[in-house]
Design a protein around this motif. Sequence first.
Motif, PDB file in Angstrom:
ATOM      1  N   GLY A  48     104.219  30.378  33.300  1.00 16.63           N
ATOM      2  CA  GLY A  48     104.597  29.408  34.330  1.00 16.63           C
ATOM      3  C   GLY A  48     104.191  29.806  35.735  1.00 16.63           C
ATOM      4  N   PHE A  49     104.331  28.839  36.602  1.00 14.43           N
ATOM      5  CA  PHE A  49     104.114  28.979  38.030  1.00 14.43           C
ATOM      6  C   PHE A  49     105.463  28.854  38.700  1.00 14.43           C
ATOM      7  CE2 PHE A  49      99.739  27.278  39.631  1.00 14.43           C
ATOM      8  CZ  PHE A  49      99.496  28.443  40.329  1.00 14.43           C
ATOM      9  N   LEU A  50     105.650  29.529  39.811  1.00 12.88           N
ATOM     10  CA  LEU A  50     106.823  29.300  40.652  1.00 12.88           C
ATOM     11  C   LEU A  50     106.298  28.971  42.029  1.00 12.88           C
ATOM     12  CD1 LEU A  50     109.447  32.149  40.281  1.00 12.88           C
ATOM     13  CD2 LEU A  50     109.586  29.841  39.369  1.00 12.88           C
ATOM     14  N   ARG A  60     107.884  19.515  52.048  1.00 12.30           N
ATOM     15  CA  ARG A  60     106.449  19.219  52.089  1.00 12.30           C
ATOM     16  C   ARG A  60     105.740  19.847  50.899  1.00 12.30           C
ATOM     17  NH1 ARG A  60     103.918  19.653  58.028  1.00 12.30           N
ATOM     18  NH2 ARG A  60     102.266  18.726  56.788  1.00 12.30           N
ATOM     19  N   GLU A  61     104.513  19.435  50.667  1.00 15.68           N
ATOM     20  CA  GLU A  61     103.671  20.028  49.614  1.00 15.68           C
ATOM     21  C   GLU A  61     102.720  21.065  50.213  1.00 15.68           C
ATOM     22  OE1 GLU A  61     102.954  19.723  45.985  1.00 15.68           O
ATOM     23  OE2 GLU A  61     105.091  19.466  46.271  1.00 15.68           O
ATOM     24  N   TRP A  62     102.212  20.772  51.391  1.00 15.51           N
ATOM     25  CA  TRP A  62     101.340  21.712  52.099  1.00 15.51           C
ATOM     26  C   TRP A  62     101.933  21.941  53.485  1.00 15.51           C
ATOM     27  CZ3 TRP A  62      95.383  20.281  51.612  1.00 15.51           C
ATOM     28  CH2 TRP A  62      94.962  20.533  50.301  1.00 15.51           C
ATOM     29  N   HIS A 100     101.509  30.701  50.087  1.00 16.90           N
ATOM     30  CA  HIS A 100     100.803  29.431  49.865  1.00 16.90           C
ATOM     31  C   HIS A 100      99.960  29.129  51.094  1.00 16.90           C
ATOM     32  CE1 HIS A 100     100.502  25.091  48.513  1.00 16.90           C
ATOM     33  NE2 HIS A 100     100.267  25.753  47.398  1.00 16.90           N
ATOM     34  N   HIS A 101      99.363  27.918  51.138  1.00 17.36           N
ATOM     35  CA  HIS A 101      98.420  27.615  52.227  1.00 17.36           C
ATOM     36  C   HIS A 101      99.037  27.759  53.626  1.00 17.36           C
ATOM     37  CE1 HIS A 101      96.283  26.181  48.819  1.00 17.36           C
ATOM     38  NE2 HIS A 101      96.640  24.908  48.862  1.00 17.36           N
ATOM     39  N   ASP A 102     100.376  27.619  53.728  1.00 13.77           N
ATOM     40  CA  ASP A 102     101.057  27.710  55.026  1.00 13.77           C
ATOM     41  C   ASP A 102     101.104  29.127  55.585  1.00 13.77           C
ATOM     42  OD1 ASP A 102     103.622  29.024  53.919  1.00 13.77           O
ATOM     43  OD2 ASP A 102     103.259  27.296  52.640  1.00 13.77           O
ATOM     44  N   VAL A 183      95.675  37.162  38.705  1.00 16.45           N
ATOM     45  CA  VAL A 183      95.599  36.846  40.129  1.00 16.45           C
ATOM     46  C   VAL A 183      94.959  35.472  40.213  1.00 16.45           C
ATOM     47  CG1 VAL A 183      94.736  37.520  42.396  1.00 16.45           C
ATOM     48  CG2 VAL A 183      95.405  39.282  40.746  1.00 16.45           C
ATOM     49  N   TRP A 184      95.684  34.553  40.817  1.00 15.58           N
ATOM     50  CA  TRP A 184      95.331  33.128  40.797  1.00 15.58           C
ATOM     51  C   TRP A 184      94.692  32.766  42.134  1.00 15.58           C
ATOM     52  CZ3 TRP A 184      95.767  27.862  41.709  1.00 15.58           C
ATOM     53  CH2 TRP A 184      95.801  26.997  40.600  1.00 15.58           C
ATOM     54  N   PHE A 185      93.366  32.548  42.137  1.00 10.63           N
ATOM     55  CA  PHE A 185      92.669  32.207  43.376  1.00 10.63           C
ATOM     56  C   PHE A 185      92.520  30.695  43.470  1.00 10.63           C
ATOM     57  CE2 PHE A 185      90.960  36.600  42.683  1.00 10.63           C
ATOM     58  CZ  PHE A 185      91.461  37.164  43.841  1.00 10.63           C
ATOM     59  N   ASP A 186      93.279  30.112  44.377  1.00 11.28           N
ATOM     60  CA  ASP A 186      93.277  28.660  44.554  1.00 11.28           C
ATOM     61  C   ASP A 186      91.982  28.215  45.235  1.00 11.28           C
ATOM     62  OD1 ASP A 186      93.909  25.983  45.233  1.00 11.28           O
ATOM     63  OD2 ASP A 186      96.048  26.501  45.308  1.00 11.28           O
ATOM     64  N   GLY A 187      91.450  27.103  44.735  1.00 13.99           N
ATOM     65  CA  GLY A 187      90.193  26.588  45.296  1.00 13.99           C
ATOM     66  C   GLY A 187      90.380  25.755  46.551  1.00 13.99           C
ATOM     67  N   ALA A 188      91.639  25.337  46.865  1.00 15.73           N
ATOM     68  CA  ALA A 188      91.860  24.484  48.045  1.00 15.73           C
ATOM     69  C   ALA A 188      91.601  25.290  49.313  1.00 15.73           C
ATOM     70  CB  ALA A 188      93.293  23.956  48.038  1.00 15.73           C
ATOM     71  N   ASN A 189      90.788  24.778  50.186  1.00 11.05           N
ATOM     72  CA  ASN A 189      90.312  25.574  51.304  1.00 11.05           C
ATOM     73  C   ASN A 189      89.901  24.807  52.532  1.00 11.05           C
ATOM     74  OD1 ASN A 189      89.734  28.508  51.390  1.00 11.05           O
ATOM     75  ND2 ASN A 189      89.367  28.035  49.229  1.00 11.05           N
ATOM     76  N   CYS A 285      95.448  25.361  31.836  1.00 16.06           N
ATOM     77  CA  CYS A 285      95.908  24.032  32.220  1.00 16.06           C
ATOM     78  C   CYS A 285      97.149  24.182  33.077  1.00 16.06           C
ATOM     79  CB  CYS A 285      96.263  23.216  30.976  1.00 16.06           C
ATOM     80  SG  CYS A 285      94.861  22.999  29.873  1.00 16.06           S
ATOM     81  N   ASP A 286      97.054  23.796  34.356  1.00 18.15           N
ATOM     82  CA  ASP A 286      98.232  23.895  35.216  1.00 18.15           C
ATOM     83  C   ASP A 286      98.793  22.509  35.485  1.00 18.15           C
ATOM     84  OD1 ASP A 286      96.016  23.260  36.842  1.00 18.15           O
ATOM     85  OD2 ASP A 286      96.952  24.108  38.625  1.00 18.15           O
ATOM     86  N   VAL A 287     100.114  22.460  35.543  1.00 13.52           N
ATOM     87  CA  VAL A 287     100.813  21.187  35.735  1.00 13.52           C
ATOM     88  C   VAL A 287     102.221  21.520  36.199  1.00 13.52           C
ATOM     89  CG1 VAL A 287     101.598  21.096  33.307  1.00 13.52           C
ATOM     90  CG2 VAL A 287     101.416  18.982  34.608  1.00 13.52           C
ATOM     91  N   GLY A 292     105.702  16.916  42.205  1.00 15.66           N
ATOM     92  CA  GLY A 292     105.181  17.853  43.206  1.00 15.66           C
ATOM     93  C   GLY A 292     105.175  19.278  42.694  1.00 15.66           C
ATOM     94  N   TRP A 293     104.454  20.144  43.409  1.00 15.75           N
ATOM     95  CA  TRP A 293     104.449  21.568  43.058  1.00 15.75           C
ATOM     96  C   TRP A 293     105.685  22.267  43.617  1.00 15.75           C
ATOM     97  CZ3 TRP A 293     101.309  23.305  39.418  1.00 15.75           C
ATOM     98  CH2 TRP A 293     100.122  22.606  39.170  1.00 15.75           C
ATOM     99  N   PHE A 294     106.129  21.763  44.792  1.00 21.38           N
ATOM    100  CA  PHE A 294     107.332  22.337  45.405  1.00 21.38           C
ATOM    101  C   PHE A 294     108.530  21.439  45.131  1.00 21.38           C
ATOM    102  CE2 PHE A 294     103.916  24.432  47.603  1.00 21.38           C
ATOM    103  CZ  PHE A 294     104.383  25.739  47.684  1.00 21.38           C
TER     104      PHE A 294
END
Length: 499
Positions: A48-50, A60-62, A100-102, A183-189, A285-287, A292-294
Amino acid sequence: MNMNRLVAALPVLVCALPLGATGPAAPVPFGPVPSERQLRWHDMEFYGFLHFTVNTFTDREWGNGDESEKVFNPTAFDADQIASVAGKAGMKGLILTCKHHDGFCLWPSRYTEHSVKNSPWKDGKGDVVKEISDAYRKHGLRFGVYLSPWDRNHKDYARPEYLTYYRSQLRELLTNYGEVFTVWFDGANGGSGYYGGARETRRIDNRTYYDWPNTWKIVRDLMPMAVMFSDAGPDTRWVGNEAGKAGDPCWATLDLRKPGRFPGGTSEGNFNGERPGTAWVPAECDVSIRPGWFYHPAEDGKVKTPAELLDIYYASVGRGACLNLNLPPDRRGRIHENDIKSLVEFRRILDQTFARNLAAGAAPAASSTRGGSAKQFSPANLLDNDRATCWAADDGITSAEVVIEMTRPATFNVVDVREHLPLGQRVEAFALDQWKDGTWHEFAKATSIGNRRLLRIGSVTTNRVRLRVTQATACPVLSEFGLYQEPVVQGAIGNGGKR
Ligand code: FUL
């Protein structure tokens, strides 16, 4: 090639001959094969993800990066409750959004003030990463790190100085918190952000900015058994959607020569994988269990139902991928009751389904058994509940069948097949028949197998099942076969596993 030397070099290759023993030689691997760290990851299947940070409190999400550290203040943070819920759901690990991105850090990083150390939570003395990673281990879960490359808080983001900061944080996380499985490298950039007060839009070139080969090297050096995730591997790949569903077929390989293949680059081809490919880069597969993620209070009534989670499971784990299901801790710092309710029922159904392999104890007969082997490559190995043993056909055989004769008729609606991964992904198509009215009737067919193929089918009752490998690129090597009965699932829509 000296087979014994090859065998010694391959991990978990138990179905091959022990050094010095006599008997038929193991098949030569086909195409790219998994590394030991990938084999360990495949074995996890479900984790899982937390997603937890300032966003949990700002709804918020981001986050933009300008959130005050003061907003992070869980009222009853309980790492033990989180780990226990995940463990009971059957997860084998959890990946925490350490940043996270913040840019807010859930641990008191030496390299920034933008962290828990300036939050009111535990008077700034708390460390979410420490509490979570300790609790995971206590509950037998493996710990994973998400460290967003994009940082909307940092003043130097998009400049070379930021890379030094990012890498220092990576080192901190991989040095101070014990064993890490991924180690999870997120592609959002890149985009708008606070950036130390500049409040502007900053773009980076994903191909070059992070100098990925040298960033990856830090992980390899500090945590050699951790798999690295991104849109392009190197160890595991994003499946290309956030719905938790893999393609059909879903090959474990990718062609890394394809232009655009870098983290944050193209994800074209990720859904189905690429065959034969140049590297073993299986899909994750992430979901999220919620939209939302948060955590958002407004989504308390929108938790995925057990039936939806099962569809996701069959469309991810059941297609050879791993499932990464996000559980967002709420403002207390706990998993919400509604999420728990759904997870518990989901697990109950899975446990009931897989409690008993209805084919166990049957006598399987194969059209080809490697070297006529009575034991090492016998089809009986398919039913021994041991992934390390396998049935293999002779070289040159690319279509073969195994007839499984049961002592009495069984009723089943799920079929489970596994390939022996250390020898690569070899089967390209297979079919299943039942013996009825004195002849064979096909009841299912599919393409890729890989780590695991689960087929949800209409109910079948028979005492004889035939597994036919109809197409393979090298002699088939399968490790497990099972027939199971899934109980009636309330509200089942069956869109994931095809029934
Ligand atoms: C995405 C992120 O932008 C989302 O916020 C989330 O973390 C998801 C898992 O990955 O790329």
